[in-house]
Design a protein around this motif. Sequence first.
Motif, mmCIF file in Angstrom:
data_model
loop_
_atom_site.group_PDB
_atom_site.id
_atom_site.type_symbol
_atom_site.label_atom_id
_atom_site.label_comp_id
_atom_site.label_asym_id
_atom_site.label_seq_id
_atom_site.Cartn_x
_atom_site.Cartn_y
_atom_site.Cartn_z
ATOM 1 N N GLY A 133 65.425 108.041 -12.937
ATOM 2 C CA GLY A 133 65.873 106.897 -12.148
ATOM 3 C C GLY A 133 65.832 107.262 -10.680
ATOM 4 N N MET A 134 65.261 106.382 -9.843
ATOM 5 C CA MET A 134 65.181 106.694 -8.422
ATOM 6 C C MET A 134 65.251 105.427 -7.572
ATOM 7 S SD MET A 134 61.172 107.626 -7.755
ATOM 8 C CE MET A 134 61.276 109.023 -8.856
ATOM 9 N N GLU A 135 65.598 105.634 -6.330
ATOM 10 C CA GLU A 135 65.570 104.570 -5.326
ATOM 11 C C GLU A 135 64.414 104.867 -4.379
ATOM 12 O OE1 GLU A 135 69.132 102.976 -2.846
ATOM 13 O OE2 GLU A 135 68.051 104.412 -1.583
ATOM 14 N N ILE A 136 63.583 103.853 -4.098
ATOM 15 C CA ILE A 136 62.462 103.987 -3.167
ATOM 16 C C ILE A 136 62.693 103.034 -2.001
ATOM 17 C CG2 ILE A 136 59.974 103.737 -2.855
ATOM 18 C CD1 ILE A 136 59.631 104.410 -5.807
ATOM 19 N N LYS A 137 62.577 103.557 -0.792
ATOM 20 C CA LYS A 137 62.754 102.732 0.404
ATOM 21 C C LYS A 137 61.467 102.728 1.220
ATOM 22 C CE LYS A 137 66.606 102.775 2.798
ATOM 23 N NZ LYS A 137 67.693 103.194 3.748
ATOM 24 N N ILE A 138 60.923 101.535 1.475
ATOM 25 C CA ILE A 138 59.722 101.351 2.287
ATOM 26 C C ILE A 138 60.022 100.266 3.310
ATOM 27 C CG2 ILE A 138 57.287 100.686 2.312
ATOM 28 C CD1 ILE A 138 57.075 101.681 -0.551
ATOM 29 N N ALA A 139 59.692 100.511 4.554
ATOM 30 C CA ALA A 139 59.911 99.549 5.639
ATOM 31 C C ALA A 139 61.365 99.089 5.687
ATOM 32 C CB ALA A 139 58.973 98.352 5.484
ATOM 33 N N GLY A 140 62.288 100.007 5.391
ATOM 34 C CA GLY A 140 63.704 99.716 5.490
ATOM 35 C C GLY A 140 64.299 98.975 4.316
ATOM 36 N N VAL A 141 63.498 98.673 3.288
ATOM 37 C CA VAL A 141 63.975 97.937 2.105
ATOM 38 C C VAL A 141 63.994 98.895 0.916
ATOM 39 C CG1 VAL A 141 63.548 96.018 0.529
ATOM 40 C CG2 VAL A 141 63.080 95.758 2.980
ATOM 41 N N ALA A 142 65.133 98.974 0.226
ATOM 42 C CA ALA A 142 65.288 99.891 -0.901
ATOM 43 C C ALA A 142 65.267 99.130 -2.223
ATOM 44 C CB ALA A 142 66.596 100.669 -0.775
ATOM 45 N N ASP A 169 57.793 93.394 -2.935
ATOM 46 C CA ASP A 169 59.147 93.804 -3.294
ATOM 47 C C ASP A 169 59.878 94.414 -2.105
ATOM 48 O OD1 ASP A 169 58.813 92.933 -5.878
ATOM 49 O OD2 ASP A 169 58.395 94.918 -6.710
ATOM 50 N N PHE A 170 59.108 94.880 -1.112
ATOM 51 C CA PHE A 170 59.692 95.509 0.076
ATOM 52 C C PHE A 170 59.557 94.612 1.310
ATOM 53 C CE2 PHE A 170 58.479 98.753 -2.926
ATOM 54 C CZ PHE A 170 59.600 99.566 -2.967
ATOM 55 N N GLY A 171 59.309 93.331 1.073
ATOM 56 C CA GLY A 171 59.202 92.381 2.178
ATOM 57 C C GLY A 171 57.936 92.530 2.983
ATOM 58 N N LEU A 172 56.910 93.178 2.419
ATOM 59 C CA LEU A 172 55.648 93.394 3.121
ATOM 60 C C LEU A 172 54.612 92.384 2.648
ATOM 61 C CD1 LEU A 172 55.463 97.294 2.951
ATOM 62 C CD2 LEU A 172 56.316 95.891 4.836
ATOM 63 N N GLU A 173 53.921 91.766 3.578
ATOM 64 C CA GLU A 173 52.869 90.807 3.252
ATOM 65 C C GLU A 173 51.543 91.549 3.156
ATOM 66 O OE1 GLU A 173 51.104 87.267 2.255
ATOM 67 O OE2 GLU A 173 53.250 87.687 2.522
ATOM 68 N N PRO A 174 50.873 91.518 1.974
ATOM 69 C CA PRO A 174 49.566 92.172 1.871
ATOM 70 C C PRO A 174 48.625 91.659 2.953
ATOM 71 C CG PRO A 174 50.337 91.508 -0.296
ATOM 72 C CD PRO A 174 51.290 90.906 0.705
ATOM 73 N N PRO A 175 48.103 92.552 3.796
ATOM 74 C CA PRO A 175 47.344 92.099 4.973
ATOM 75 C C PRO A 175 45.948 91.577 4.628
ATOM 76 C CG PRO A 175 47.325 94.488 4.837
ATOM 77 C CD PRO A 175 48.247 94.013 3.749
ATOM 78 N N ARG A 176 45.412 90.777 5.545
ATOM 79 C CA ARG A 176 44.026 90.307 5.478
ATOM 80 C C ARG A 176 43.285 90.836 6.698
ATOM 81 N NH1 ARG A 176 42.846 85.866 2.124
ATOM 82 N NH2 ARG A 176 44.646 85.061 0.973
ATOM 83 N N LYS A 177 42.023 91.192 6.512
ATOM 84 C CA LYS A 177 41.199 91.709 7.595
ATOM 85 C C LYS A 177 39.882 90.943 7.646
ATOM 86 C CE LYS A 177 44.063 94.963 8.853
ATOM 87 N NZ LYS A 177 44.701 94.991 10.185
ATOM 88 N N VAL A 178 39.172 91.088 8.776
ATOM 89 C CA VAL A 178 37.857 90.466 9.005
ATOM 90 C C VAL A 178 37.946 88.961 8.739
ATOM 91 C CG1 VAL A 178 35.374 90.661 8.635
ATOM 92 C CG2 VAL A 178 36.849 92.634 8.147
ATOM 93 N N LEU A 179 38.733 88.286 9.576
ATOM 94 C CA LEU A 179 38.890 86.824 9.496
ATOM 95 C C LEU A 179 39.385 86.372 8.129
ATOM 96 C CD1 LEU A 179 35.660 85.745 11.424
ATOM 97 C CD2 LEU A 179 37.983 86.062 12.334
ATOM 98 N N GLY A 180 40.193 87.206 7.493
ATOM 99 C CA GLY A 180 40.780 86.833 6.212
ATOM 100 C C GLY A 180 39.897 87.064 5.013
ATOM 101 N N MET A 181 38.699 87.612 5.178
ATOM 102 C CA MET A 181 37.780 87.793 4.049
ATOM 103 C C MET A 181 38.140 89.004 3.192
ATOM 104 S SD MET A 181 34.025 86.796 5.589
ATOM 105 C CE MET A 181 34.121 87.963 6.942
#
Length: 199
Positions: A133-142, A169-181
């Motif tokens: 069992g573990m806690e993972i924190k990314i970008a300040g969200v655990a 789950d950590f409040g991060l939006e999967p990024p888009r690159k090259v005009l969203g393609m």
Amino acid sequence: MLSTSPHITKIVWIVSALLIGFGFTDPERETKVRVAPESEVVISGTTNVNEFTCKYNLEELELPIRLAYDDKAEQIQFSNAQLKLANDCFDCGGKAINKDFRELLQTEEHPQVELRLLYVDPPQPDNQKIGVGMEIKIAGVARNYETILYCEQQGNICVDGTIPLKLTDFGLEPPRKVLGMIKVHDEIQVKVALSLKEI
């Protein structure tokens, strides 16, 4: 009792090797291990056109690793046991993708990924699986996770496991690159493959 089993003690070393730079209050047990050069900690993921792999530079870890733990009833429990991985120490294979990776993890505001070990379930006889069992924190969200690690004990003690996570789950939006393609997929994998030796 758990504390009398050499096998349980080795399992504690394995799982605790994930935890660098931690401190305990009045630990009942303590030992030290070294991480072999062939060990790896890797974050990987995919996009709609390719995949990416970001490997942590283990030379940045403070060695040897001091391990401390406390046996509690049906589980081996840990208190304030943390592994802190600096985002800047992950290499994704090039300056541009390294920059994108650090931006994704909001490195300026949250410069590291943190893992906190909560407990280890006692292993079953003739079974290489270890419940953790573990806690993972990314970008300040655990977030809390239950996962499985696999171990072998031939010469050095080896541990191998992969934890699937979702960026959202950590409040991060999967990024888009090259005009969203090009779009990064939500799920990423955290792989740990460590070879350990007691000193």
